[in-house]
Design an enzyme around this catalytic site. Structure first.
Site, mmCIF file in Angstrom:
data_model
loop_
_atom_site.group_PDB
_atom_site.id
_atom_site.type_symbol
_atom_site.label_atom_id
_atom_site.label_comp_id
_atom_site.label_asym_id
_atom_site.label_seq_id
_atom_site.Cartn_x
_atom_site.Cartn_y
_atom_site.Cartn_z
ATOM 1 N N ASP A 279 0.805 -1.228 0.000
ATOM 2 C CA ASP A 279 0.000 0.000 0.000
ATOM 3 C C ASP A 279 0.835 1.274 0.000
ATOM 4 O O ASP A 279 0.351 2.321 0.440
ATOM 5 C CB ASP A 279 -0.924 0.046 1.228
ATOM 6 C CG ASP A 279 -2.097 -0.902 1.105
ATOM 7 O OD1 ASP A 279 -2.283 -1.463 0.023
ATOM 8 O OD2 ASP A 279 -2.814 -1.074 2.098
ATOM 9 N N CYS B 162 -18.680 4.481 -0.459
ATOM 10 C CA CYS B 162 -18.139 3.413 0.377
ATOM 11 C C CYS B 162 -17.774 3.953 1.761
ATOM 12 O O CYS B 162 -17.063 4.954 1.879
ATOM 13 C CB CYS B 162 -16.902 2.807 -0.296
ATOM 14 S SG CYS B 162 -16.049 1.572 0.708
ATOM 15 N N CYS C 143 -19.413 -5.967 3.762
ATOM 16 C CA CYS C 143 -19.387 -6.779 2.542
ATOM 17 C C CYS C 143 -18.457 -7.980 2.691
ATOM 18 O O CYS C 143 -18.687 -9.034 2.078
ATOM 19 C CB CYS C 143 -19.011 -5.936 1.330
ATOM 20 S SG CYS C 143 -17.341 -5.275 1.330
#
Length: 351
Positions: A137, A217, A247
């Site tokens: 990341d 989101c 989710c």
């Protein structure tokens, strides 16, 4: 040559397991036209929200060789952080804030990068002359599509990677290398007709299966988005104050994920499993930094975090929070002060 590359790949996978990685696969570093087109379309539609860096380094993100032309192979890796508790258990506990499972423990960037570096050192020792770069990341690297290409899972309808053996609870990392390694076989998409993740999303952030609009989101809104959250979306945040697991939590493939597979470093800190909003709203900058030392939450700063907690307070219906919320209407940060005014109006209106 092929046999030697395959042998090295097999030994690499074995060493990756020894380093704590649950999954390991290899993909070519060459340009993939379909993957590049999907990324360009996502950005063109504005689904990246205010994450300008997604558009700014599009060419480097689209293909590993766009970032590092010498790369020949990508080693995609996943480390399990499967939780022992139900991530949805606090859904109705409005006096408490909900923090995403991944952020309840030590900062995964530090943990995963340390293991990636150890694996990269092993690889260079096994193949002298090889060059490597490791990523978690921290660079324009498309970990999820590359993980799919490397066969460690497939991108589900929620756009996250799904492993048939470890579910969706995976921290992803990548090693780019100049070695020509034998690529792994890709995984078949096994979502079928299931739409549990799509139906579970509180804010309808999926305009279609396999497509995410980050602007709706909750993970994006509570972590990446810097300004006020759209007033229409605030009630839908519920008591989620950092990220969202909905989710992921409903994905049937997670029945194969075991907490025993997770690294010890990813055991949750007790004070972050079910934190009380009243205690969080009292945090000043120093208190925030102390509480979240070594946590990924620290990077969003006190102001954005308190903004999130105020939205949760406004959704709580807990009038005992009114004095704290009212005090924050005078906060020096206008985004925090505006969130406090909104929350105060909600609390005073609720019976």
């Amino acid at each position: 040559m092929v046999n030697a590359a395959a042998s090295l790949g097999a030994r690499l996978a074995e060493e990756a397991r020894a380093q704590g990685f649950a999954v390991c696969g290899i993909a070519p570093a060459a340009h993939d036209a379909e993957r590049s087109a999907r990324l360009a379309q996502w950005v063109a539609e504005g689904h990246h929200g205010t994450m300008e860096w997604m558009a700014r380094r599009l060419a480097e993100r689209a293909a590993p060789q766009g970032l590092w032309p010498a790369a020949r192979s990508v080693i995609a890796l996943g480390m399990s952080y499967a939780p022992a508790h139900d991530p949805l258990a606090l859904e109705g506990a409005r006096a408490h804030g909900r923090i995403s499972v991944y952020a309840q423990a030590r900062d995964y960037h530090d943990v995963v990068k340390k293991r990636l570096k150890a694996l990269a050192r092993w690889l260079v020792a096994e193949a002298p002359g090889a060059e490597v770069k490791v990523f978690v990341d921290t660079a324009p690297v498309m970990e999820k599509p590359l993980g799919e290409a490397a066969g460690i899972g497939w991108q589900g309808k929620h756009t996250n990677l799904v492993s048939p053996s470890h579910g969706s609870w995976l921290f992803l990392g990548a090693i780019y290398t100049t070695l020509d390694l034998a690529p792994s076989a890709p995984q078949r998409d096994q979502c079928g007709s299931c739409r549990a993740c799509l139906d579970a999303c509180p804010t309808a952030a999926f305009p279609a299966p396999y497509r995410l609009d980050a602007r709706r989101c909750i993970s994006y809104l509570t972590i990446e988005h810097k300004g006020p959250v759209d007033e229409a979306l605030r009630p839908l945040l519920g008591n989620r104050i950092y990220g969202c697991d909905d989710c992921l939590a409903v994905c049937p493939w997670n029945k194969f994920a075991s907490q025993a597979q997770a690294m010890r470093e990813f055991l949750p800190r007790a004070e972050l499993v079910a934190p009380r909003l009243a205690e969080l709203l009292a945090l000043d900058d120093a208190g925030f930094r102390q509480l979240f030392s070594g946590s990924p939450i620290k990077r969003i700063g006190r102001d954005r975090f308190i903004r999130n907690c105020l939205y949760a307070a406004g959704n709580s219906g807990d009038r005992a929070l009114v004095p704290q919320v009212e005090a924050l209407t005078a906060d020096p940060d206008e985004v925090v002060a505006e969130a406090a005014r909104w929350a105060l109006a909600r609390l005073r209106r609720d019976p």
